[in-house]
Design an enzyme around this catalytic site. Structure first.
Site, short mmCIF file in Angstrom:
data_model
loop_
_atom_site.label_atom_id
_atom_site.label_comp_id
_atom_site.label_asym_id
_atom_site.label_seq_id
_atom_site.Cartn_x
_atom_site.Cartn_y
_atom_site.Cartn_z
N GLU A 1 0.85 -1.18 0.00
CA GLU A 1 0.00 0.00 0.00
C GLU A 1 0.90 1.25 0.00
O GLU A 1 2.00 1.24 0.55
CB GLU A 1 -0.85 -0.05 1.27
CG GLU A 1 -1.78 1.10 1.52
CD GLU A 1 -2.51 0.96 2.85
OE1 GLU A 1 -3.57 1.59 3.00
OE2 GLU A 1 -2.01 0.23 3.76
N LYS B 1 -9.53 1.40 -1.49
CA LYS B 1 -9.73 0.96 -0.11
C LYS B 1 -11.11 1.35 0.41
O LYS B 1 -11.49 2.52 0.38
CB LYS B 1 -8.63 1.57 0.77
CG LYS B 1 -8.55 1.02 2.19
CD LYS B 1 -7.35 1.63 2.89
CE LYS B 1 -7.08 0.99 4.24
NZ LYS B 1 -5.87 1.58 4.86
N CYS C 1 -5.08 -3.53 3.15
CA CYS C 1 -4.74 -3.30 4.55
C CYS C 1 -5.93 -3.48 5.52
O CYS C 1 -6.35 -4.59 5.79
CB CYS C 1 -4.09 -1.93 4.69
SG CYS C 1 -3.16 -1.67 6.23
#
Length: 267
Positions: free
Chosen positions: A46, A115, A153
């Site tokens: 990321e 995300k 994540c």
């Protein structure tokens, strides 16, 4: 896909910096090394295009579009070495930015993922700077007969994200991260990676930042939750072979996806 033609995947654990040019150069170097060792898919963390800690307004100033320098550099590296690259991009979204994953090969951009769950936890407030991704139909890509999907994540803590990817046909879930260090955070990271593999009978391919900011421990995990390759806390590359035949055998032994009785519905 016979076992003899299993696909080799690499996770590259490195520390992106505030120099976008240096990040692109490092990615090119690591891609060349991984491809030289046989990788067909090369995964980076990321925020690979730009990162500072703590997060601040410079993220917006250093954001890029999907046709910007970062994606073009990935395309050039992918073309030079015959691979697909997945990496985290700080994407321009006007006054804010998006935390975006891009999958790029010699032909250009193959898939994106933004995300969905922002890291407003453990004393952090990612939403101060980042715009959450829409709950769109997952984008996937095929590499050597394996269907690849992505999440980012903190999304790892929400099992329904992985399940939507599997419903879209994923055999492999790629998880670029900047998993911030803290009490029990390494334990959470490794446990959740294994859980997502086991409960969905998929390979999980995860790339983190090394210490001191990330926990490191980038890993490649098989559909039974076994770590088949990994890196410690320092920068490095881990590689493993992924087999469609092995995945099929696990799903025949444990048909958890076929037996499930609940659907995932966005809120």
């Amino acid at each position: 896909m016979p076992e003899s033609s299993a696909t080799t995947v690499a996770v590259c654990q490195f520390s992106p910096t505030s120099s976008r040019a240096d990040n692109r150069a490092r990615i090119a170097e690591l891609t060349a090394e991984a491809a030289g060792r046989g990788a067909r898919l090369v995964v980076f963390p990321e925020y690979s295009s730009y990162f500072v800690d703590p997060m601040d307004a410079t993220f917006a100033a250093n954001s890029e579009t999907l046709d910007g320098e970062f994606v073009q550099a990935l395309r050039e590296a992918a073309s030079a070495h015959g691979v697909t690259i997945i990496a985290g991009l700080v994407e321009d979204a006007g006054e804010r930015v998006r935390n975006t994953l891009v999958a790029v090969d010699a032909t250009g951009l193959r898939a994106t993922y933004r995300k969905q769950h922002l890291y407003d936890a453990f004393g952090q407030t990612e939403s101060d700077w980042i715009e959450a991704g829409a709950l769109d139909t997952p984008q996937t890509l095929n590499i050597d007969g394996l269907r690849i999907a992505m999440m980012t994540c903190y999304d790892l803590r929400f099992p329904e994200v992985a399940r939507t990817l599997v419903d879209a046909g994923a055999d492999v879930i790629v998880v670029p991260a900047e998993w911030v260090r803290g009490a029990l955070k390494e334990h959470h990271w490794t446990t959740l990676l294994a859980a997502r593999a086991i409960e969905n009978t998929v390979y999980v391919v995860a790339a983190d930042h090394p210490t001191p900011i990330g926990v490191g421990h980038s890993q490649i995990i098989d559909p039974q939750g076994v770590v088949i390759a990994g890196v410690g806390t320092a920068a490095g590359i881990a590689m493993a072979q992924l087999s469609k035949d092995a995945l099929t055998r696990v799903r025949e032994l444990n048909p958890v996806l076929r037996l499930r009785r609940y659907a995932v519905v966005p809120r």
